[in-house]
Structure formats: C-alpha cells, structure tokens
Motif scaffolding. Structure first.
Motif, PDB file in Angstrom:
ATOM      1  N   ARG A  39       0.846  -1.188   0.000  1.00 48.25           N
ATOM      2  CA  ARG A  39       0.000   0.000   0.000  1.00 48.25           C
ATOM      3  C   ARG A  39       0.886   1.244   0.000  1.00 48.25           C
ATOM      4  O   ARG A  39       1.968   1.242   0.593  1.00 48.25           O
ATOM      5  N   LEU A  40       0.398   2.296  -0.666  1.00 48.27           N
ATOM      6  CA  LEU A  40       1.184   3.503  -0.803  1.00 48.27           C
ATOM      7  C   LEU A  40       0.343   4.747  -0.553  1.00 48.27           C
ATOM      8  O   LEU A  40      -0.852   4.759  -0.844  1.00 48.27           O
ATOM      9  N   ASP A  98      -3.830   0.768  -3.139  1.00 44.07           N
ATOM     10  CA  ASP A  98      -3.804  -0.562  -2.556  1.00 44.07           C
ATOM     11  C   ASP A  98      -3.455  -1.532  -3.684  1.00 44.07           C
ATOM     12  O   ASP A  98      -4.206  -1.673  -4.643  1.00 44.07           O
ATOM     13  N   CYS A  99      -2.302  -2.174  -3.579  1.00 49.55           N
ATOM     14  CA  CYS A  99      -1.823  -3.084  -4.625  1.00 49.55           C
ATOM     15  C   CYS A  99      -1.937  -4.545  -4.214  1.00 49.55           C
ATOM     16  O   CYS A  99      -1.400  -5.428  -4.902  1.00 49.55           O
ATOM     17  N   ARG A 100      -2.623  -4.823  -3.119  1.00 48.78           N
ATOM     18  CA  ARG A 100      -2.758  -6.204  -2.675  1.00 48.78           C
ATOM     19  C   ARG A 100      -3.572  -7.003  -3.691  1.00 48.78           C
ATOM     20  O   ARG A 100      -4.553  -6.487  -4.250  1.00 48.78           O
ATOM     21  N   PRO A 101      -3.162  -8.249  -3.948  1.00 45.21           N
ATOM     22  CA  PRO A 101      -3.859  -9.058  -4.957  1.00 45.21           C
ATOM     23  C   PRO A 101      -5.355  -9.139  -4.692  1.00 45.21           C
ATOM     24  O   PRO A 101      -5.794  -9.435  -3.577  1.00 45.21           O
ATOM     25  N   GLY A 102      -6.130  -8.830  -5.705  1.00 49.45           N
ATOM     26  CA  GLY A 102      -7.574  -8.862  -5.583  1.00 49.45           C
ATOM     27  C   GLY A 102      -8.173  -7.604  -5.002  1.00 49.45           C
ATOM     28  O   GLY A 102      -9.402  -7.459  -4.967  1.00 49.45           O
ATOM     29  N   VAL A 186       3.533   1.176 -11.926  1.00 53.37           N
ATOM     30  CA  VAL A 186       2.168   1.318 -12.433  1.00 53.37           C
ATOM     31  C   VAL A 186       1.197   1.031 -11.289  1.00 53.37           C
ATOM     32  O   VAL A 186       1.297   0.001 -10.608  1.00 53.37           O
ATOM     33  N   LEU A 187       0.275   1.941 -11.090  1.00 58.30           N
ATOM     34  CA  LEU A 187      -0.719   1.801 -10.029  1.00 58.30           C
ATOM     35  C   LEU A 187      -2.124   1.858 -10.617  1.00 58.30           C
ATOM     36  O   LEU A 187      -2.364   2.570 -11.583  1.00 58.30           O
ATOM     37  N   PRO A 188      -3.061   1.057 -10.055  1.00 56.77           N
ATOM     38  CA  PRO A 188      -2.942   0.310  -8.794  1.00 56.77           C
ATOM     39  C   PRO A 188      -2.450  -1.130  -8.929  1.00 56.77           C
ATOM     40  O   PRO A 188      -2.449  -1.862  -7.943  1.00 56.77           O
ATOM     41  N   SER A 189      -2.024  -1.578 -10.112  1.00 59.02           N
ATOM     42  CA  SER A 189      -1.595  -2.975 -10.253  1.00 59.02           C
ATOM     43  C   SER A 189      -0.382  -3.282  -9.397  1.00 59.02           C
ATOM     44  O   SER A 189      -0.180  -4.423  -8.972  1.00 59.02           O
ATOM     45  N   GLY A 223       4.765  -5.676  -2.803  1.00 58.67           N
ATOM     46  CA  GLY A 223       3.998  -6.332  -1.755  1.00 58.67           C
ATOM     47  C   GLY A 223       4.199  -7.826  -1.657  1.00 58.67           C
ATOM     48  O   GLY A 223       3.837  -8.424  -0.638  1.00 58.67           O
ATOM     49  N   LEU A 224       4.761  -8.450  -2.693  1.00 58.37           N
ATOM     50  CA  LEU A 224       5.015  -9.885  -2.664  1.00 58.37           C
ATOM     51  C   LEU A 224       6.448 -10.157  -2.245  1.00 58.37           C
ATOM     52  O   LEU A 224       7.335  -9.311  -2.389  1.00 58.37           O
TER      53      LEU A 224
END
Length: 312
Positions: A39-40, A98-102, A186-189, A223-224
C-alpha cells in the motif's frame, strides 16, 4: 549561472561509470526486486526533494514526519510525487493506492495545507476507488538526490509517458533499484518496471491499458516476497495474459536458498495450478549505485522450473 558557479555545481551526465549503465551492460537480473509494501500514500510536493523525499522537501517537516511515521506503522510506503516539468496548481493531490492481490484500487483527493494530511484515513480514504486499467497511473522515479541515474534516465521517460497520457503521469521519489533506472511503477496494479527507455513508453501504456504485462522490463509486483515476484513474473513471461490473470497462492521453502511457489492461472478455463521453483544466490561484487563508496552484493532470484499441477 556564472562559469565559476557552473564548475562548483556540475550538471550530472550519463557516462559509462553510472550505475544504471553498468548494470545494463552486465544485464543484472531484475526479477524479485520490487519493494515489499503493498500500500502507498502519494503526496504531491512540487519543487526539489532531498535524499529522504518528502521528509527533505518544502513540505512542513513536522507534518511530514508524523505522516510518514503513521504510514509506516500501517505498512504504507510514502512517495512524494510531482508533475513532469513541476507545474503547481491551486490544490495539491494525494492518493492512497492498494496493490494487494484482488484489492487493486486507488483513491484520489486534494489538499491546500500540509496539515490536512494528518486527518486523512489511510485505511478508509474518502473518495471513489478507481480500478480500471485504462485509468492506471504511471510513476517514474526521478529522485536525483538519491541517485543521479534516477533523474538522468527517469525524466526523459516521464516526459515520454506524459506526452501520451499527461493526466496520469507523475515523477516520484525513490522506489529502490537505482541501477535499474528508469524505474516505472504502475498503479494500482503495483507492477514495477526497470531499465525502461523512452522508446518503450508507447508499448508500456498500451499493455497497461489492456490490463496486460510488459514482460521484458518487469521487476516484480510490490507487496510480494522476492521469490513470489520472480515466480509470478516468470509465468507472465511464459504465458501471455492479463495482469490480474495470475494469483500467488503459496510459497514453500524447499531448501536454504530455494522455494516452490504455487500460482493460479485464472486467465484460462478451467483455471490451472502452476508450481514454479525459484532459487537464489549472491551476486558478484559490484558498485551497485552511483553513491556507494564500496562494492556490495545482492540476492539474485532465478526461476529454474515450472510444472502444471492440475486443473484448479
């Protein structure tokens, strides 16, 4: 600027000694090098940034410290942003990504006074979440006070992207991996690209807006874990598909320097499960950034095998 002033404040130039040039000539592996925060908080701050970004800028220093400390407690990374060319509007922008998966989304807002950010909720920011890949934002690291390569290579790429999508391109402070400049987030991906050249701007925008991945310059997804990033990027390179068509399900250590990462490939029917084996080792000793005074090593993550397990 007088000749004497010019000599005392030389303009940085790209030479063979620059870390990004050396890294590109060595073909340094980039997989698994995206930062760990998923998250940023983006804070528009025109003008120069010191080495610590927002903390060393014209932003109120007391407010900046409190904003950064509060964000760090929540696992949120703070980036200073500015428009290419540094134009200043009546109100500055903030964004929570928020870049968390899903959960990939962004919320934008604006502020007039620095202290207004002390009232901003990072868990539930006010505004309409944006999720459409066609509305993706491109952040280009141009943090020259952190490493000259970021400015030397980042600014031309930011200008090239801004020529294509002027409302969705920002310069940003340090995202890590100076030697991989120009770095584009690239956001939000949450996809982080490295060693991006101006000639790749069109392809990067087109792939992003189709919801796809530009495989060659991909460093990873923020995030991973590094091994999960490397495995995911390997699958995305081998099997073309959308950025959200793959999901890391698990990562299990198989040795002191190896792991097996299970990835769900959801871009096909029926979905498939893929196991990717990743190993890591120490790189050779190199001077990794322009500002380093002594050489060092980094961990290099290498996908070494991939098998399809079964239909999910």
């Amino acid at each position: 600027m007088t000749e004497q002033q010019h000599r005392s404040h030389p303009v940085p130039k790209e030479t063979l000694a620059r870390c990004s040039v050396r890294a590109e000539r060595r073909a340094d592996p980039m997989l698994g090098t995206a930062f760990p925060a998923a998250r940023l908080l983006l804070v528009e701050q025109p003008g120069p940034w010191g080495r610590d970004g927002l903390l060393r800028s014209r932003f109120d220093p007391g407010v900046a410290r409190e904003v950064v400390q509060r964000a760090e407690r929540l696992g949120v990374r703070v980036l200073a942003i500015r428009r290419p060319g540094r134009p200043v509007g009546e109100r500055r922008r903030w964004a929570v990504a928020d870049c968390r998966p899903g959960r990939e989304q962004m919320v934008w807002g604006s502020f007039a006074e620095d202290a207004e950010l002390l009232e901003l909720s990072l868990d539930r920011p006010p505004g309409v979440p944006l999720t459409d890949p066609a509305a993706s934002v491109f952040l280009v690291c141009t943090h020259g006070s952190h490493d000259a390569c970021c400015a030397l290579r980042g600014r031309p790429v930011a200008a090239a992207l801004a020529g294509l999508r002027p409302d969705r391109v920002w310069e940003c402070s340090h995202v890590g991996g100076d030697r991989f400049a120009a770095n584009v987030l690239v956001l939000p991906s949450g996809l982080l690209y490295g060693t991006v050249h101006t000639t790749e701007a069109t392809d990067l925008v087109a792939a992003t807006e189709r919801g796809e991945v530009l495989a060659a310059p991909l460093r990873g997804k923020v995030g991973l874990s590094p091994e999960s990033q490397a495995a995911l990027a390997h699958v995305q390179r081998q099997w073309a598909g959308t950025a959200d068509g793959y999901r890391v399900l698990s990562s299990v250590r198989t040795g002191p320097a190896s792991a097996r990462v299970r990835i769900e490939h959801r871009g096909v029917v029926p979905a498939r499960l893929l196991d990717v084996d990743v190993r890591w080792h120490r790189s050779e000793v190199h001077r990794l950034t322009c500002q380093m005074t002594s050489p060092a090593t980094v961990l290099v993550y290498e996908p070494v095998g991939m098998v399809e397990v079964s239909a999910a």
